[in-house]
Structure formats: structure tokens, C-alpha cells
Scaffold this motif. Structure first.
Motif, PDB file in Angstrom:
ATOM      1  N   HIS A 124       0.873  -1.185   0.000  1.00  0.00           N
ATOM      2  CA  HIS A 124       0.000   0.000   0.000  1.00  0.00           C
ATOM      3  C   HIS A 124       0.903   1.225   0.000  1.00  0.00           C
ATOM      4  CE1 HIS A 124      -3.702   2.157   1.989  1.00  0.00           C
ATOM      5  NE2 HIS A 124      -3.322   2.713   0.852  1.00  0.00           N
ATOM      6  N   GLU A 152      -7.350  -6.779   3.482  1.00  0.00           N
ATOM      7  CA  GLU A 152      -8.193  -5.745   4.081  1.00  0.00           C
ATOM      8  C   GLU A 152      -9.644  -5.782   3.622  1.00  0.00           C
ATOM      9  OE1 GLU A 152      -5.953  -2.197   3.266  1.00  0.00           O
ATOM     10  OE2 GLU A 152      -4.672  -2.518   5.014  1.00  0.00           O
ATOM     11  N   PHE A 177     -10.036   3.463   7.447  1.00  0.00           N
ATOM     12  CA  PHE A 177      -9.869   2.539   8.553  1.00  0.00           C
ATOM     13  C   PHE A 177     -10.141   3.186   9.889  1.00  0.00           C
ATOM     14  CE2 PHE A 177      -6.880   1.180   5.211  1.00  0.00           C
ATOM     15  CZ  PHE A 177      -7.488  -0.020   4.879  1.00  0.00           C
ATOM     16  N   ASN A 185     -11.456  -2.408   9.255  1.00  0.00           N
ATOM     17  CA  ASN A 185     -11.664  -1.694   8.006  1.00  0.00           C
ATOM     18  C   ASN A 185     -13.104  -1.198   7.899  1.00  0.00           C
ATOM     19  OD1 ASN A 185     -13.279  -3.849   7.167  1.00  0.00           O
ATOM     20  ND2 ASN A 185     -11.729  -4.725   5.818  1.00  0.00           N
ATOM     21  N   ILE A 233      -8.512  -6.836  11.435  1.00  0.00           N
ATOM     22  CA  ILE A 233      -7.323  -7.199  10.669  1.00  0.00           C
ATOM     23  C   ILE A 233      -6.094  -7.089  11.570  1.00  0.00           C
ATOM     24  CG2 ILE A 233      -5.927  -6.625   8.639  1.00  0.00           C
ATOM     25  CD1 ILE A 233      -8.464  -5.037   7.675  1.00  0.00           C
ATOM     26  N   THR A 254      -1.852  -7.296  11.118  1.00  0.00           N
ATOM     27  CA  THR A 254      -0.731  -7.416  10.182  1.00  0.00           C
ATOM     28  C   THR A 254       0.576  -7.059  10.877  1.00  0.00           C
ATOM     29  OG1 THR A 254      -1.048  -5.128   9.448  1.00  0.00           O
ATOM     30  CG2 THR A 254      -2.124  -6.854   8.150  1.00  0.00           C
ATOM     31  N   ASP A 265       0.107 -10.595   6.488  1.00  0.00           N
ATOM     32  CA  ASP A 265      -1.131 -10.923   7.195  1.00  0.00           C
ATOM     33  C   ASP A 265      -0.861 -12.005   8.233  1.00  0.00           C
ATOM     34  OD1 ASP A 265      -3.711 -11.291   7.993  1.00  0.00           O
ATOM     35  OD2 ASP A 265      -4.329 -12.409   6.218  1.00  0.00           O
TER      36      ASP A 265
END
Length: 437
Positions: A24, A43, A59, A87, A93, A95, A117
Motif C-alpha cells: 500500500h 483488508e 480505517f 476496516n 485485521i 498485520t 497478514d
């Protein structure tokens, strides 16, 4: 040289999208410029949802600040940072991120985040991943409406029977909280509560169940959204459950839609449905049980006050009426996220007023009028009395801006660009129209 660079672009694009990590990249203002396929998978978003939006719009971060924001602000890399957030679809999520600043000729031109992830690696947890760290019991669940009273009553019976349970409801209705309440109501108590997150069809997710849950003591396993698994993995899960079923173990599953429809569409294995269907509990969406909204807000603010000493203890009548009119497509989770945002910005206020509502939410509720202006209202009719010019221009502007916002999914940046104005100018006009009502 430029021709060579352009010829390599398809190779760069292929490499980015085929990478096994999420990528990203944002420009200095926080707008997305690269968002690869793996990041979409992690995501749960699409490029169309991300494009031209700031990461703060996308987010809801918990305690940590966005690593991309930190790098943009500091110009320093952030390595091996574990991050948990929610999200826009309400999915949790986790990470591990490496985030780097990007410079050109000594000037910061953006930041790139590489995300691994670990949601699947940490799929089994002692409690469902949620923002309230205290164990949930039935006494803590807001149940003012008859629908929720029935849900809690049936769930208590399921705890006493220790039979498999199937929870049915839209995302954000609180199925995970009901599952944990069932676990904490068991007598004798089960030792551990595990959650199997089924949002990704990962074969390793099911294949390691026998190893991870090979224990003599009773446990509770909550299989969240089994309808999102592929049918082959549902078959693997069913085989595990048949072999693992025994005294003391409590099995709970959730699905997001009517089971008959899911089976007909091929999204739910009939055998797996029958395994969990001993107790079937349907949780209505929030729009069908609005009696629970104000008690939930009151309970939420009381918890925040007790834990953090916040001064907010209620809402104004105007805000209450708006909350009761709104349909809450994200259900209780959307309401909780909204309250999180309000409380985080509050100072010494004691009640939540209209002015404290986030701008994006005010735009949603401002379009809920019972008699919205139509295009036909601006046609000059000789049989009708003409309205004053100032009023006509104001209503025409309001109608046009509302239609433009709706056309661009309430995205301020896209709407402003389409209208040939700055974000600030559009926000000013919307605010002026609202205050002038």
C-alpha cells in the motif's frame, strides 16, 4: 530512457500484484497510489473503494496510529510493527508491517507499506478479537427489545444444553458477543474459548485444527462465518467436528444470511448446517430493533466513564431522534465505531450534540428528509407562484450538491473534483447549507 521505463511498467505491475505480501503506497497527503491484490485480500477492500481516499477515511485504528501516517509525518521508517485495526466493512485485521518513506531529490514524495497478514496465524485466540477486553456475559448485552430478549433467553438455554449453536445475522449484529456469552455461561465451565475466523478459504486454517485443538480438557470453538469458506473446506471442517464432538466441548458457528438460501446458492454445506442447527438463533439487524439504540449508547458511555473518566454521559434529544431515524447498515458495530470517533474527540462535554457528530455521518443523516427536493421542483410553472430568487438558488444548489455527493458515494474529494472546486470549498458550502436550514 523514458521509453524503457514505460516498457517495464507491465512487469512492475505484475510483480506488485503477484507478491505474497500486501503493498500500500500513499502520496504525501495520504491518498492511495498503489494498492495491490494481496492488500485487497487482507483488508477486504477493492481498489475502487480505496482510490482517492485518505487512509483515515478507510480505517478505524484502535490504540496504534497508522504506520503510513507516522512515516509521512516523521520521514522515518517503521519496521516490524504489529497493527490491529478495523476496516470500513467492520472486519478485524492484524498485520506485521514494514513501512518506508520515499524521497526524490531530498523531498518526501510518499510512503510504502509492506504488510504480512498474521490474522490466520493468530486465528485461535482466548477471546474474540474486540475492543472491550473484559469477558462478555449475558448481563452485559443490551437487550431492551423483545427480539434481543428472545436471543438472550434462547442462548442461555443453549448454554445449559451444551448442544451446537448456529447464530444467524448480518455483519455487526454482535454474533461474537453472543458466542462468548454462551461460553461464559457454561456450567461446569469450559477452559478455553477459541475463534476460527473463516473469512479466507485457507486450507491450513482447517488442516491444523486436529493439532491445535488436541487437548483433553473441554473447550469452546466458535466458527465465525462458516458460509465464507469454500465447500471443500466446509467438508473438512465438518469431518473435524464429527471426530472432535465429545463430552464437554461446545461448538458454535455463525452465518450471515438465511441458511436455506445459502444452501440453495451452494454457499453452505447442508451437513455442516445440520450439525450446528440444534439451537438456531437469529439476531435481527439494528434497524428492526431500534429500542436497543439509546440503551446501548448509555451503556457504552457508562463503560467509557468508568474506565477512562470521560465526562460524556448522554445524548441530546436531537441526536437521539437522528439515531432512531438512521437505518444503521453496519448495525451495532457501526454505532460503536461512531461513538468511538465522537468520544476520542470530546473534551469537557457532558452530552453528545449534533455538532459533535462526524461530518461524514452528518452528510448521511442530512439526506434522510421525508420530502426530499426533486428535479421537477425547479421547473418554472406558470400556474405556480414563483419563489424568491435567493430561496430558489439556495434550494437548487442544495439539490445539485446532494445529487453530486450521492453520485460519488459521499466522497468529498471525488465530488469536489467533479464539480471543479476544492475540498475545502465544497465542505464550506455543505456546512453553510446545513446551518442555513
Amino acid at each position: 530512457m523514458n521509453t524503457i521505463k514505460k516498457s517495464l511498467f507491465p512487469l512492475y505491475e505484475c510483480a506488485v500484484n503477484r507478491a505474497g505480501v500486501g503493498i500500500h503506497a500513499v502520496d504525501p497527503s495520504g491518498r492511495t497510489v498503489i494498492y495491490n491484490d494481496k492488500m485487497k485480500e487482507i483488508e477486504g477492500l477493492e481498489l475502487e473503494e480505496v482510490g482517492d481516499r485518505s487512509i483515515l477515511e478507510l480505517f478505524n485504528f484502535e490504540q496504534e496510529e497508522s504506520t503510513l501516517l507516522k512515516v509521512l509525518q516523521s520521514g522515518m521508517e517503521q519496521l516490524n510493527v504489529k497493527q490491529t485495526y478495523w476496516n470500513r466493512k467492520g472486519h478485524e485485521i492484524t498485520t506485521i508491517n514494514d513501512t518506508y518513506p520515499v524521497f526524490r531529490d531530498g523531498e518526501l514524495v510518499g510512503a510504502v507499506e509492506i504488510a504480512r497478514d498474521v490474522t490466520a496465524l493468530e486465528r485461535f485466540v482466548m477471546h474474540p478479537l474486540r475492543k472491550n477486553s473484559d469477558p462478555v456475559t449475558f448481563n452485559q448485552i443490551v437487550a431492551t427489545s423483545e427480539e434481543m430478549k428472545t436471543v438472550v433467553s434462547t442462548a442461555r438455554k443453549a448454554s445449559n444444553a451444551k448442544l451446537p449453536v448456529l447464530l444467524i445475522g448480518e455483519s455487526g449484529t454482535g454474533k461474537d458477543l453472543i458466542a462468548e456469552s454462551i461460553h461464559n455461561e457454561l456450567s461446569p465451565a469450559n477452559g478455553r474459548f477459541f475463534t476460527l475466523h473463516c473469512h479466507q478459504s485457507d486450507a491450513a486454517l482447517i488442516n491444523r485444527l486436529n493439532d491445535d485443538l488436541n487437548m483433553p480438557e473441554p473447550f469452546t470453538l466458535f466458527c465465525e462465518r462458516i458460509d465464507l469458506l469454500s465447500i471443500s473446506l466446509q467438508q473438512n471442517l465438518f469431518a473435524f467436528l464429527k471426530n472432535a464432538a465429545g463430552p464437554g466441548h461446545q461448538f458454535i458457528a455463525s452465518i450471515g444470511d438465511d441458511p436455506v438460501e445459502l444452501i440453495a446458492k451452494g454457499s453452505l454445506l447442508k451437513d455442516l448446517y445440520y450439525f450446528f442447527a440444534s439451537f438456531t438463533i437469529r439476531i435481527s439487524p439494528l434497524k428492526k430493533r431500534k429500542e436497543d439504540i439509546v440503551p446501548f449508547v448509555t451503556s457504552y458511555l457508562a463503560r467509557k466513564k468508568e474506565r477512562f473518566g470521560t465526562s460524556l454521559s448522554g445524548i441530546t434529544k436531537e441526536v437521539e431522534e437522528l439515531f432512531l431515524r438512521y437505518d444503521w447498515p453496519g448495525n451495532m458495530r457501526e454505532l460503536e465505531f461512531l461513538l468511538d470517533e465522537i468520544v476520542s474527540l470530546a473534551t469537557n462535554e457532558t452530552v453528545i450534540t449534533y455538532d459533535m457528530l462526524p461530518f461524514h455521518f452528518r452528510l448521511k443523516i442530512d439526506g434522510m428528509g421525508d420530502t426530499p427536493t426533486q428535479a421537477v421542483d425547479f421547473i418554472v410553472n406558470p400556474d405556480k407562484e414563483l419563489m424568491p430568487l435567493d430561496r430558489y438558488l439556495k434550494e437548487a444548489e442544495e439539490y445539485y450538491l446532494q445529487k453530486a455527493m450521492k453520485l460519488h458515494d459521499d466522497n468529498i474529494t471525488k465530488t469536489a473534483s467533479a464539480l471543479g472546486m476544492s475540498r475545502q470549498n465544497l465542505q464550506y458550502r455543505l456546512r453553510k447549507l446545513k446551518n442555513g436550514r
